[in-house]
Design a protein around this motif. Structure first.
Motif, PDB file in Angstrom:
ATOM      1  N   CYS A 139     -44.600 -48.984  23.596  1.00 18.39           N
ATOM      2  CA  CYS A 139     -44.390 -50.380  23.986  1.00 18.39           C
ATOM      3  C   CYS A 139     -43.966 -50.446  25.453  1.00 18.39           C
ATOM      4  N   THR A 246     -49.396 -52.541  24.962  1.00 18.37           N
ATOM      5  CA  THR A 246     -49.837 -53.942  24.980  1.00 18.37           C
ATOM      6  C   THR A 246     -51.362 -54.043  24.987  1.00 18.37           C
ATOM      7  N   TYR A 271     -46.452 -59.563  30.399  1.00 17.81           N
ATOM      8  CA  TYR A 271     -46.743 -58.136  30.636  1.00 17.81           C
ATOM      9  C   TYR A 271     -47.126 -57.846  32.080  1.00 17.81           C
TER      10      TYR A 271
END
Lengths: 410, 107
Positions: A139, A246, A271
């Motif tokens: 992550c 992601t 992100y």
């Protein structure tokens, strides 16, 4: 798009109907077993329940039940370089997630800037040339809970990562089947999850066309020799080796070749990281250029010694852990017990491929009794080593500072 | 097909595998039930959160946040409404921020 092969956790109507009903749940109270994990996050809160009742999952650190955010307990990383599927961390953005998928009816669409739109069954995909690769899925916000000052988000310790052997097909082969037209610039991926509210931004991610066609990016239908757990993206998940998770879109059913750069929220706004060394900036700093998060950076951890553990003075102690190089392999791992003044080279374990966790170990003898700190540093095959200062950015992304494990020598 | 055969098919070779081995692999439909914890916000002023926040996510995510300044809580609440289009009544935002600052701490 026709998706009669899927059922989802909760419909939008049910979810919105939840508002105003919440008080009714208060009286019932929690009934599940209350094993507690304690995460050493500065300022807390440190306690999280251990959940054992999520489907296809063993004991997991419960960060959030809906949509599920489940962290891998750190001791799992000492048990081998491959993270078992039932301990692999889970992270979803929207609460409307697939809970039932019909494997016969499922179809993967390949469309957009292509010559021949495709609608591929799982049988079609299984019949294509098969590839296998070990790769770390991490992550972007793994270890966010250690940021100081603290930042909002999933307050993970180090367990929002895992390493699996992924089996599937090359994305390139799937794209070639559709025939990418000249002028394609990016490829966008969408999965079976949906926003709770109709006008919320659907979770979609894109890769540059050359990246998508590099022969390394995969569509996986198995991890560690088994079909994926639904919570990890059954039936198909994008595997983007060396890049943050992601991009590893779960339960993908739609691939769209774009002739314009993707400016959807999840690429343009969410992100993103400071375009600075180590994605580092100061709190409140302005004038920073933000770019989409991309390649991973090296990290390493001690896995067999817990913080505060006592080791024997004057005798060799085996110190063991895992490392990964980020977007390339591990070149070396060094261990220090004096705050980084002196380092000893660790022995590396079996090489499972450049995108995999790699085990390391080293015998350490500390003659002097008292408090000490173990630090471990990975240098990757590009010569990039972990920094000795932590980075900071408002989203808590890309931590890769040399981690410290306090011990007692007695 | 048994899981053993499936595993064997995966373990026997380097990629790409022979066509025959590939035909051994089958993916089975799956269905899960997700546990519902029923955790809600508690204490004075919690109703406004229980009414506005739980449609999209359970309370755990919020309760696990660190102490943050009121301005940070406000930014989070506004992100939910403006970015994620949560059906939060704008007039409830100050009460949400007040609850979070009181119960979670103001950083």
């Amino acid at each position: 798009m026709k998706t009669d092969y899927v059922r989802r956790a909760i419909t939008r109507r049910q979810l919105l109907g939840h508002a105003g009903m919440a008080g009714a749940a208060l009286a019932a109270g929690p009934v599940w077993a209350q094993a507690i994990a304690k995460l050493p996050l500065p300022g807390g809160p440190q306690e999280r329940p251990i959940a054992t009742d999520f489907p296809h999952k063993g004991a997991m650190i419960l960060q959030r039940s809906r949509p599920p955010l489940l962290e891998t307990p750190f001791e799992v990383f000492d048990q081998g370089v491959f993270t078992p599927n039932d301990r692999f961390y889970v992270r979803w953005h929207w609460a409307v997630i697939p809970t039932e998928v019909d494997a016969d009816k499922f179809r993967l669409a390949v469309r957009g800037h292509v010559n021949q739109v495709q609608s591929l069954s799982l049988k079609d995909i299984l019949a294509m040339p098969r590839v296998e690769m070990a790769a770390v899925n991490q992550c972007s916000g793994n270890s966010r809970g250690f940021f100081q000052p603290r930042v909002a988000g999933g307050e993970w310790a180090h367990g929002a990562m895992g390493n699996a052997k992924w089996t599937g097909v090359r994305l390139k082969d799937v794209l070639d089947r559709a025939g990418v037209k000249d002028g394609a610039v990016q490829v966008r991926f969408n999965g079976l999850d949906e926003p709770v509210v109709p006008d919320g931004p659907d979770f979609k991610k894109s890769l540059q066309i050359d990246h998508a066609r590099d022969g390394e990016v995969m569509i996986a239908y198995a991890m560690n020799g088994e079909q994926l757990p639904l919570l990890n993206g059954f039936p198909l998940r994008l595997v983007v080796p060396g890049w943050y998770a992601t991009y590893w879109v779960k339960a993908i059913n739609d691939i769209e070749v774009l002739d314009q750069p993707d400016d959807n929220f999840w690429m343009k706004t969410a992100y993103t990281i400071p375009d600075t060394p180590h994605a580092d900036m100061k709190p409140g700093q302005t004038g920073i250029n933000m770019v989409p998060i991309n390649k991973m950076v090296p990290r390493s951890f001690v896995t067999n010694i817990k913080p505060g553990q006592t080791i024997q003075a004057g005798a060799p102690t085996l110190i063991r852990g895992i490392a990964f190089g980020g977007d390339t392999g591990v070149a070396r791992v060094d261990l220090s017990s004096d705050g980084g003044k002196n380092w000893q080279v660790a022995t590396l374990g079996k090489d499972e491929g450049k995108f995999s966790f790699r085990q390391w170990q080293s015998d350490l003898t500390l003659p002097v009794k008292g408090d000490a700190t173990l630090t471990v540093r990975c240098t990757n095959a590009n010569g990039i080593a972990q920094p000795d200062q932590p980075n900071w950015n408002p989203s808590g992304f890309m931590r890769n500072v040399i981690e410290a494990t306090p011990i007692v020598v007695a | 097909m048994s899981r053993t055969i499936f595993l064997l098919a995966l373990l026997t070779g380097l990629a790409p595998l022979a066509a025959q081995a590939q035909s051994q692999l089958v993916l089975k439909s799956d269905k899960i039930d997700l546990p519902d914890r029923g955790v809600t916000f508690a204490g004075p002023g919690s109703d406004v959160l229980n009414n506005n926040c739980l449609a999209c996510h359970s309370a755990g995510m919020v309760l696990n946040q660190p102490a943050m300044a009121a301005a940070s809580w406000k930014a989070e609440a506004e992100k939910m409404t403006h970015v994620y289009k949560a059906p939060v009544d704008e007039k409830d935002v100050p009460a949400i921020v007040d609850y979070l600052t009181r119960t979670k701490g103001a950083g």
